[in-house]
Design a protein around this motif. Structure first.
Motif, PDB file in Angstrom:
ATOM      1  N   GLU B  58      26.660  43.172   2.153  1.00  0.00           N
ATOM      2  CA  GLU B  58      26.035  44.300   2.982  1.00  0.00           C
ATOM      3  C   GLU B  58      25.496  45.378   2.718  1.00  0.00           C
ATOM      4  N   LYS B 100      30.917  39.447  14.440  1.00  0.00           N
ATOM      5  CA  LYS B 100      31.913  39.435  14.549  1.00  0.00           C
ATOM      6  C   LYS B 100      32.121  37.907  15.725  1.00  0.00           C
ATOM      7  N   LYS B 126      40.050  37.612   9.165  1.00  0.00           N
ATOM      8  CA  LYS B 126      40.108  38.853   9.534  1.00  0.00           C
ATOM      9  C   LYS B 126      39.331  39.869   7.963  1.00  0.00           C
ATOM     10  N   CYS B 127      38.707  40.871   8.477  1.00  0.00           N
ATOM     11  CA  CYS B 127      38.150  40.349   6.558  1.00  0.00           C
ATOM     12  C   CYS B 127      36.788  42.027   7.501  1.00  0.00           C
ATOM     13  N   LEU B 128      35.840  42.544   6.321  1.00  0.00           N
ATOM     14  CA  LEU B 128      34.751  43.526   5.915  1.00  0.00           C
ATOM     15  C   LEU B 128      35.500  44.825   6.944  1.00  0.00           C
ATOM     16  N   THR B 129      35.018  44.854   8.399  1.00  0.00           N
ATOM     17  CA  THR B 129      35.360  45.891   9.698  1.00  0.00           C
ATOM     18  C   THR B 129      37.499  46.051   9.473  1.00  0.00           C
ATOM     19  N   GLY B 130      37.251  44.868   9.356  1.00  0.00           N
ATOM     20  CA  GLY B 130      39.069  44.405  10.260  1.00  0.00           C
ATOM     21  C   GLY B 130      39.513  43.643  11.322  1.00  0.00           C
ATOM     22  N   ASP B 131      38.295  43.008  11.770  1.00  0.00           N
ATOM     23  CA  ASP B 131      38.241  42.367  12.759  1.00  0.00           C
ATOM     24  C   ASP B 131      37.542  40.572  12.170  1.00  0.00           C
ATOM     25  N   TRP B 133      35.061  37.875  11.297  1.00  0.00           N
ATOM     26  CA  TRP B 133      34.154  36.907  11.340  1.00  0.00           C
ATOM     27  C   TRP B 133      34.284  35.642  10.836  1.00  0.00           C
ATOM     28  N   LYS B 160      30.845  43.597  -0.750  1.00  0.00           N
ATOM     29  CA  LYS B 160      32.385  43.564  -0.308  1.00  0.00           C
ATOM     30  C   LYS B 160      33.275  42.387  -0.142  1.00  0.00           C
TER      31      LYS B 160
END
Lengths: 124, 191
Positions: B58, B100, B126-131, B133, B160
């Motif tokens: 990213e 997302k 859940k990964c990256l932002t916590g959302d 994906w 990431k």
């Protein structure tokens, strides 16, 4: 498109039908050819996964869910075979249950993508 | 297939690949990848020491075109499709964008995406932002390897996540289903 997983056990009858009718387009040969087609897809998936099998870890990959097959061979081979069988079973079943994105959904996905547009095309 | 006995061919395949699915328990094998199990079956992990197939980088630039033919640029996290062994020796790297899940809520297939039963998407959880994906396998982008390496060195692109072992099996399965499905009978008949 769904894959008929029941075809894997009918190999003998498929071969017999196909050989008997050669290239003619009778209903039997069409059905047999279709059947073979499905089976070879399974083989393609199996081949894909076999290609990857050299990287399989020594321990079973699907702990607690791998289907154990006692083939009476040393444990290393048994572990590989068990893991591979579980993967192939999984992929075949997943494909049978899966569906393609509808045309409408595909258009909506495109809208989502285009909504992310940023101005210009920058250097990379 | 002229000149080849189909029976012998199938027999040969079965000897070479003695792992065709039988009557095992696919339900059990499948369930472990459903969304409710995703917390137990970890698909994503912290980055491996060296980059590998399935890594998420990213930001990655993607280019598309409008109906009028205008180019559209957008950025998203990208999952590496290229085989690990090619990452250090081939000139190009292929990535697919991560979206997302909530961005796809207008889709009628929305509820099926977390079950990983839509050909076009690989659900990651859940990964990256916590959302939660999803990887869109239908939007690959090819970028020069050397530029990606350079931008990672410069800190302009971050690694990431990597896939876990089970995550990688799910990845190749989804990839094979997306791109190696057999043709319909009529098309095969014309080949």
């Amino acid at each position: 498109m769904n894959i008929n997983t029941d075809t894997s056990l009918s190999i003998t009858s498929v071969s017999a039908l196909t050989e008997k009718h050669s290239l003619s387009q009778s209903k039997d040969s069409v059905a047999a050819s279709n059947n073979l087609h499905f089976q070879l897809t399974g083989v393609m998936l199996a081949a894909t996964i076999m290609t990857s099998a050299s990287t399989l870890p020594f321990q079973p990959t699907f702990n607690g869910s791998a289907v154990s097959i006692d083939v009476g061979v040393p444990s290393f081979r048994r572990t590989r075979r068990s893991s591979q069988a579980a993967i192939v079973t999984f992929s075949t079943e997943l494909q049978r249950r899966s569906q393609s994105l509808s045309c409408e959904d595909s258009k909506l996905l495109r809208k989502v993508i285009l909504s992310k547009a940023q101005p210009g095309i920058p250097r990379f | 297939m002229a000149g080849i006995s189909l029976g012998e061919l199938i027999k040969f395949f079965n000897e070479v690949f003695p792992i065709l699915p039988g009557s095992e328990k696919p339900e059990q094998a499948l369930r472990q990848f459903h969304a409710e199990e995703i917390g137990v079956i970890q698909v994503i992990r912290s980055p491996l020491q060296l980059w590998a197939q399935g890594d998420i980088l990213e930001p990655i630039p993607f280019i598309d075109w409008t109906e009028e033919g205008e180019p559209v640029f957008w950025e998203a996290p990208g999952m590496i499709m290229t085989s690990t062994c090619d990452l250090d020796r081939k000139e190009n790297i292929v990535l697919c964008p991560c979206l997302k899940l909530t961005e796809l809520k207008e889709l009628s297939a929305y509820k099926s995406i977390p079950e990983n039963t839509i050909f076009d998407f690989l659900f990651l959880g859940k990964c990256l932002t916590g959302d939660e994906w999803v990887v869109d396998l239908s939007h690959p982008m090819t970028l020069p390897r050397q530029r990606i390496e350079k931008r990672i060195e410069e800190g302009n692109i971050s690694r990431k996540h990597s896939l876990t072992d089970k995550g990688w099996y799910l990845f190749i399965t989804k990839f094979a289903i997306k791109y190696l499905r057999s043709d319909d009978f009529e098309t095969m008949n014309q080949r």
